[in-house]
Design a protein around this motif. Structure first.
Motif, short mmCIF file in Angstrom:
data_model
loop_
_atom_site.label_atom_id
_atom_site.label_comp_id
_atom_site.label_asym_id
_atom_site.label_seq_id
_atom_site.Cartn_x
_atom_site.Cartn_y
_atom_site.Cartn_z
N HIS A 8 33.68 40.94 36.10
CA HIS A 8 34.67 39.86 36.07
C HIS A 8 35.91 40.25 36.89
CE1 HIS A 8 36.53 36.25 34.36
NE2 HIS A 8 37.64 36.94 34.46
N ARG A 9 36.37 41.48 36.68
CA ARG A 9 37.54 41.98 37.42
C ARG A 9 37.25 42.00 38.92
NH1 ARG A 9 38.32 45.87 33.67
NH2 ARG A 9 37.03 47.23 34.95
N ILE A 10 36.05 42.47 39.28
CA ILE A 10 35.66 42.51 40.70
C ILE A 10 35.66 41.10 41.29
CG2 ILE A 10 33.65 42.87 42.21
CD1 ILE A 10 33.02 45.39 40.43
N ALA A 11 35.10 40.13 40.55
CA ALA A 11 35.04 38.75 41.05
C ALA A 11 36.44 38.18 41.25
CB ALA A 11 34.23 37.88 40.09
N VAL A 12 37.34 38.45 40.29
CA VAL A 12 38.73 37.96 40.40
C VAL A 12 39.40 38.56 41.64
CG1 VAL A 12 41.03 38.04 39.32
CG2 VAL A 12 39.01 37.45 37.95
N ASP A 13 39.21 39.87 41.83
CA ASP A 13 39.79 40.54 43.00
C ASP A 13 39.26 39.97 44.30
OD1 ASP A 13 41.27 42.17 41.43
OD2 ASP A 13 40.07 43.99 41.75
N LEU A 14 37.92 39.84 44.37
CA LEU A 14 37.31 39.38 45.62
C LEU A 14 37.70 37.92 45.93
CD1 LEU A 14 33.66 40.84 45.47
CD2 LEU A 14 35.66 41.81 46.59
N LEU A 15 37.73 37.09 44.89
CA LEU A 15 38.06 35.67 45.10
C LEU A 15 39.58 35.46 45.27
CD1 LEU A 15 35.67 34.04 42.45
CD2 LEU A 15 35.49 33.79 44.94
N VAL A 71 42.03 35.09 43.08
CA VAL A 71 42.54 33.95 42.30
C VAL A 71 43.51 34.43 41.22
CG1 VAL A 71 40.56 32.46 42.68
CG2 VAL A 71 40.50 34.08 40.77
N ASP A 72 44.30 33.50 40.74
CA ASP A 72 45.29 33.80 39.71
C ASP A 72 44.79 33.28 38.36
OD1 ASP A 72 47.41 34.02 38.02
OD2 ASP A 72 48.77 32.72 39.16
N ARG A 122 46.51 30.74 35.71
CA ARG A 122 46.46 29.27 35.80
C ARG A 122 45.32 28.77 34.91
NH1 ARG A 122 45.60 29.72 41.89
NH2 ARG A 122 44.61 27.69 41.66
N PRO A 123 45.60 27.74 34.07
CA PRO A 123 44.59 27.27 33.13
C PRO A 123 43.30 26.83 33.83
CG PRO A 123 46.70 26.18 32.72
CD PRO A 123 46.84 26.96 34.00
N GLY A 124 42.17 27.26 33.31
CA GLY A 124 40.88 26.84 33.84
C GLY A 124 40.30 27.82 34.86
N VAL A 125 41.16 28.65 35.47
CA VAL A 125 40.67 29.55 36.53
C VAL A 125 39.75 30.63 35.94
CG1 VAL A 125 41.36 31.31 38.21
CG2 VAL A 125 42.59 29.13 38.09
N ARG A 126 40.16 31.18 34.81
CA ARG A 126 39.34 32.22 34.15
C ARG A 126 37.94 31.68 33.85
NH1 ARG A 126 39.63 36.91 31.65
NH2 ARG A 126 38.35 37.23 29.80
N ASP A 153 36.23 26.04 45.83
CA ASP A 153 37.44 25.89 46.64
C ASP A 153 38.22 24.63 46.26
OD1 ASP A 153 37.24 28.24 48.03
OD2 ASP A 153 36.15 27.38 49.74
N ARG A 154 37.48 23.52 46.10
CA ARG A 154 38.16 22.27 45.73
C ARG A 154 38.79 22.38 44.35
NH1 ARG A 154 34.21 19.04 48.83
NH2 ARG A 154 32.65 19.35 47.21
N GLU A 155 38.06 22.97 43.39
CA GLU A 155 38.56 23.07 42.02
C GLU A 155 39.76 23.99 41.92
OE1 GLU A 155 37.53 20.40 40.20
OE2 GLU A 155 37.66 21.83 38.57
N LEU A 156 39.71 25.10 42.66
CA LEU A 156 40.82 26.04 42.59
C LEU A 156 42.09 25.39 43.15
CD1 LEU A 156 38.92 29.31 43.57
CD2 LEU A 156 39.92 28.78 41.33
N LYS A 157 41.93 24.55 44.16
CA LYS A 157 43.06 23.81 44.71
C LYS A 157 43.57 22.81 43.65
CE LYS A 157 42.87 22.92 49.30
NZ LYS A 157 42.34 22.15 50.45
N GLU A 158 42.63 22.12 43.02
CA GLU A 158 42.94 21.12 41.97
C GLU A 158 43.70 21.77 40.81
OE1 GLU A 158 42.65 17.40 39.97
OE2 GLU A 158 41.75 17.79 41.93
N LEU A 159 43.24 22.95 40.38
CA LEU A 159 43.85 23.62 39.22
C LEU A 159 45.17 24.30 39.60
CD1 LEU A 159 40.66 25.30 37.67
CD2 LEU A 159 41.87 23.30 36.80
N GLY A 160 45.37 24.53 40.90
CA GLY A 160 46.58 25.20 41.37
C GLY A 160 47.78 24.32 41.19
#
Lengths: 187, 187
Positions: free
Chosen positions: B125-132, B134-135, B138-142, B180-187
């Motif tokens: 999970h930590r590796i995926a967060v680092d590679l992607l 993402v923050d 922000r609600p929903g990102v996790r 990509d679209r969702e991360l923009k939406e949740l941002g």
């Protein structure tokens, strides 16, 4: 007697795994004589493949019935994901997982399991498309449905070593929102 | 000698499954005496758990290195998904799957495997967060990152009975766009 043998086989696969399942143990649990068991299912492979197929047919019929109880409009996507999640946390998924994994290193079992895996995979895809009421001719929709089913299989796997229901509910809440937005986007 | 034993164990788990893996067979494949093997790993459970942990540590280090080669900006998400997909189609995933499934119906193995499963799950999970990049505050990102990893586990499972690479590539193409679209939406 056939149904009793198949139900005992699922119980055996769930409790003892594929390696711990034997025709002797299944006969004992089912309360069926060895002779009668061998008459219906000559080998362990016949028995386990028939048991998973039997359970799949039951689950598919349950989905047909569940169709009528699902809300229409808002909340439907989440309800569909909930119904599909019940399947990946059921004895069917556990028994199928035992078979798929055992078949990986057992050529004879693989020959019997591979067609069943394709059939159940296609069946569940069709069920998901029906329940979600989506149009697969729109580009990207088919892949989103497939991703949803693969996500659910991953969640099923994550649930095998312990109760993962709280994490799963949060993920499916988010995924229902994402799926609705994406289906609108692709529409 | 320790590394040779661990690599032979992975080979054994991949080729013969958990049920077909024995300390005798591993010693033979590794070309190590039974005495030396028993000195390093007294039981089969010690051996298989150490082997999967060893392979996990290697994969985690590879992800650290892969980090540098990933594109920045457009195409990054798809490249990250491709790197993570390599992990779920690798011998590490297959060997871990054999252990997780065997542990389901083996209490002693479960006691050793459960902490390893939690540790590797968190690590990935930590590796995926680092590679992607993402923050997660922000609600929903996790939940989206978790869904991505569960999707990948489902794709890993779908790949165990046959080559699923073409279907997987189409699903990940779509997933990268969705993410990509969702991360923009949740941002």
């Amino acid at each position: 007697m056939r149904a009793r043998l198949l139900e005992a086989t699922i119980q055996c696969l769930v409790d003892a795994g594929f390696a711990g399942t034997s025709t002797t143990l299944v006969s004992k649990i089912a309360g069926v004589s060895r002779g009668a068991q061998l008459h219906h299912f000559p080998t362990k492979n016949d028995l386990v493949v028939a048991a998973v197929r039997h359970l799949y047919d039951q689950r598919a019929a349950e989905f047909e019935a569940a169709q009528r109880d699902l809300p229409v409009g808002e909340g439907r996507t989440r309800a569909v994901l909930g119904a599909l999640a019940e399947y990946v946390t059921s004895p069917f998924f556990t028994a199928a997982l035992e078979l798929w994994v055992a078949a990986r290193s057992d050529e004879q079992l693989l020959a019997a399991v591979a067609p069943l895996e394709i059939e159940t995979g296609r069946g569940l895809h069709r069920i998901a498309v029906d329940l979600l009421q989506v149009d697969e001719t729109r580009p990207g929709v088919r892949e989103l449905v497939q991703a949803t089913l693969d996500l659910l299989r991953g969640l099923g796997l994550a649930n095998t070593l312990g109760d993962d229901s709280r994490r799963r509910a949060r993920i499916l809440d988010q995924w229902a929102q994402t799926l609705d937005r994406e289906l609108k986007e692709l529409g």
